[in-house]
Design a protein around this motif. Structure first.
Motif, PDB file in Angstrom:
ATOM      1  N   UNK A 132      -1.184 -44.586  27.759  1.00  0.00           N
ATOM      2  CA  UNK A 132      -2.194 -44.213  26.768  1.00  0.00           C
ATOM      3  C   UNK A 132      -1.758 -44.601  25.361  1.00  0.00           C
ATOM      4  N   UNK A 133      -0.456 -44.516  25.085  1.00  0.00           N
ATOM      5  CA  UNK A 133       0.032 -44.937  23.783  1.00  0.00           C
ATOM      6  C   UNK A 133      -0.170 -46.429  23.570  1.00  0.00           C
ATOM      7  N   UNK A 134       0.106 -47.227  24.598  1.00  0.00           N
ATOM      8  CA  UNK A 134      -0.110 -48.676  24.486  1.00  0.00           C
ATOM      9  C   UNK A 134      -1.581 -48.998  24.311  1.00  0.00           C
ATOM     10  N   UNK A 135      -2.428 -48.297  25.030  1.00  0.00           N
ATOM     11  CA  UNK A 135      -3.865 -48.551  24.912  1.00  0.00           C
ATOM     12  C   UNK A 135      -4.370 -48.189  23.520  1.00  0.00           C
ATOM     13  N   UNK A 136      -3.891 -47.067  22.984  1.00  0.00           N
ATOM     14  CA  UNK A 136      -4.304 -46.667  21.639  1.00  0.00           C
ATOM     15  C   UNK A 136      -3.808 -47.650  20.597  1.00  0.00           C
ATOM     16  N   UNK A 137      -2.594 -48.165  20.755  1.00  0.00           N
ATOM     17  CA  UNK A 137      -2.065 -49.167  19.816  1.00  0.00           C
ATOM     18  C   UNK A 137      -2.883 -50.448  19.872  1.00  0.00           C
ATOM     19  N   UNK A 138      -3.296 -50.822  21.055  1.00  0.00           N
ATOM     20  CA  UNK A 138      -4.118 -52.034  21.204  1.00  0.00           C
ATOM     21  C   UNK A 138      -5.482 -51.861  20.528  1.00  0.00           C
ATOM     22  N   UNK A 139      -6.081 -50.685  20.681  1.00  0.00           N
ATOM     23  CA  UNK A 139      -7.379 -50.428  20.046  1.00  0.00           C
ATOM     24  C   UNK A 139      -7.251 -50.476  18.529  1.00  0.00           C
ATOM     25  N   UNK A 140      -6.185 -49.883  18.010  1.00  0.00           N
ATOM     26  CA  UNK A 140      -5.959 -49.892  16.557  1.00  0.00           C
ATOM     27  C   UNK A 140      -5.766 -51.322  16.048  1.00  0.00           C
ATOM     28  N   UNK A 141      -5.025 -52.129  16.796  1.00  0.00           N
ATOM     29  CA  UNK A 141      -4.783 -53.515  16.383  1.00  0.00           C
ATOM     30  C   UNK A 141      -6.093 -54.315  16.361  1.00  0.00           C
ATOM     31  N   UNK A 142      -6.920 -54.154  17.385  1.00  0.00           N
ATOM     32  CA  UNK A 142      -8.190 -54.874  17.431  1.00  0.00           C
ATOM     33  C   UNK A 142      -9.096 -54.493  16.267  1.00  0.00           C
ATOM     34  N   UNK A 147     -11.747 -55.926  11.132  1.00  0.00           N
ATOM     35  CA  UNK A 147     -12.031 -55.576   9.738  1.00  0.00           C
ATOM     36  C   UNK A 147     -11.469 -56.607   8.763  1.00  0.00           C
ATOM     37  N   UNK A 148     -10.394 -57.290   9.141  1.00  0.00           N
ATOM     38  CA  UNK A 148      -9.812 -58.299   8.254  1.00  0.00           C
ATOM     39  C   UNK A 148     -10.599 -59.611   8.286  1.00  0.00           C
ATOM     40  N   UNK A 232      -2.636 -62.601  17.337  1.00  0.00           N
ATOM     41  CA  UNK A 232      -3.119 -63.987  17.430  1.00  0.00           C
ATOM     42  C   UNK A 232      -4.133 -64.140  18.565  1.00  0.00           C
ATOM     43  N   UNK A 233      -3.868 -63.500  19.691  1.00  0.00           N
ATOM     44  CA  UNK A 233      -4.795 -63.590  20.826  1.00  0.00           C
ATOM     45  C   UNK A 233      -6.152 -63.011  20.472  1.00  0.00           C
ATOM     46  N   UNK A 234      -6.160 -61.862  19.802  1.00  0.00           N
ATOM     47  CA  UNK A 234      -7.438 -61.256  19.444  1.00  0.00           C
ATOM     48  C   UNK A 234      -8.131 -62.052  18.336  1.00  0.00           C
ATOM     49  N   UNK A 235      -7.368 -62.721  17.501  1.00  0.00           N
ATOM     50  CA  UNK A 235      -7.956 -63.593  16.485  1.00  0.00           C
ATOM     51  C   UNK A 235      -8.812 -64.671  17.150  1.00  0.00           C
ATOM     52  N   UNK A 236      -8.278 -65.327  18.175  1.00  0.00           N
ATOM     53  CA  UNK A 236      -9.046 -66.359  18.877  1.00  0.00           C
ATOM     54  C   UNK A 236     -10.200 -65.763  19.671  1.00  0.00           C
ATOM     55  N   UNK A 237     -10.012 -64.570  20.211  1.00  0.00           N
ATOM     56  CA  UNK A 237     -11.109 -63.917  20.923  1.00  0.00           C
ATOM     57  C   UNK A 237     -12.272 -63.614  19.996  1.00  0.00           C
ATOM     58  N   UNK A 238     -11.971 -63.210  18.771  1.00  0.00           N
ATOM     59  CA  UNK A 238     -13.029 -62.936  17.806  1.00  0.00           C
ATOM     60  C   UNK A 238     -13.759 -64.219  17.427  1.00  0.00           C
ATOM     61  N   UNK A 239     -13.034 -65.323  17.277  1.00  0.00           N
ATOM     62  CA  UNK A 239     -13.693 -66.592  16.978  1.00  0.00           C
ATOM     63  C   UNK A 239     -14.591 -67.031  18.138  1.00  0.00           C
TER      64      UNK A 239
END
Length: 262
Positions: A132-142, A147-148, A232-239
């Motif tokens: 759950x900690x890893x999942x929460x960290x991933x959500x925060x990162x996304x 937002x950036x 970086x992975x989520x950056x490309x996913x957003x594009x």
């Protein structure tokens, strides 16, 4: 002469050392007017033994129940052993609880509303599991990545990407990408932010992702360097997501822009 406390004709008089049956008690109720002294002493086990001294019954105290065929000393010893076992089990459970509480307190120190750490060993919240900690960290990162990217592209929602790139803004040309690959021009910058939408995973966008990740990790100290690849992975996913939205709003042949967005 005063009446005997245990008259021979009394229905309460036992003829043997066996106890009355608990399931079928045939003892009659005492006659009206019978005094407390004349009532039989049945004790805790529902029976009265012939072996009990008359003085014990006369004193008004109930005789201690003794199982049939066992002495008082043996019965007391069994009770003592049972109580000792229960006490030991309770103490063991108490020690296990303290050890578990201490281990939870060591992994997560609670904080007060002002942000200072508490000195109490008891945690006011449940410790999250590693998953759950890893999942929460991933959500925060996304959330940070989304937002950036919005101010870099001048959008508030994904559907605004068509308007943002309408006049060639926030869009690199094929010639620029080729010149960059050949080393004719320097690397692109985040300002203005101009991705190459025809090939999301090209070297041009790779350079943008490196600069974007550095900026994210610098501005958000709570994200450690271990999430660099995830950023970086989520950056490309957003594009990729914005590219699909851009294609959805692009008019087809014989289709107006209004019809493309319907």
């Amino acid at each position: 002469m005063p009446a005997s406390r245990h008259p021979q004709s009394s229905p309460f008089r036992r003829q043997s050392t066996q106890a009355f049956s608990l399931n079928k008690d045939t003892t009659p109720f005492p006659e009206p007017g019978t005094s407390a002294a004349q009532m039989p002493d049945r004790g805790l086990s529902g029976h009265q033994s012939d072996d009990c001294p008359q003085s014990l019954h006369a004193s008004g105290h109930a005789a201690s129940p003794t199982p049939s065929g066992k002495s008082n000393d043996g019965y007391s010893g069994n009770v003592y052993n049972i109580l000792s076992s229960l006490t030991g089990a309770i103490n063991s459970l108490r020690e296990e609880w303290h050890e578990t509480r201490d281990s939870l307190s060591a992994t997560s120190t609670p904080t007060t509303s002002s942000g200072s750490r508490t000195t109490s060993g008891r945690s006011p919240y449940k410790t999250l599991s590693n998953r759950r900690l890893r999942e929460q960290s991933r959500i925060d990162m996304m959330k940070v990545v989304r937002n950036a990217l919005k101010p870099l592209l001048d959008i508030k929602q994904d559907k605004d990407i068509s308007e943002s790139t309408k006049n060639g803004q926030h869009m690199a040309s094929p010639d620029e990408v080729d010149d960059f690959d050949n080393g004719s021009i320097p690397a692109p910058s985040l300002t203005p932010f101009r991705p190459y939408w025809d090939d999301i995973y090209c070297s041009w966008n790779e350079s943008l992702s490196e600069q974007f990740t550095d900026q994210i990790l610098t501005a958000n100290r709570e994200l450690d360097d271990e999430v660099r690849d995830s950023v970086k992975k989520h950056f490309f996913q957003r594009l990729e997501t914005l590219k699909r939205e851009l294609r959805r709003q692009t008019p087809r042949v014989h289709e107006t822009p209004a019809q493309a967005t319907q």
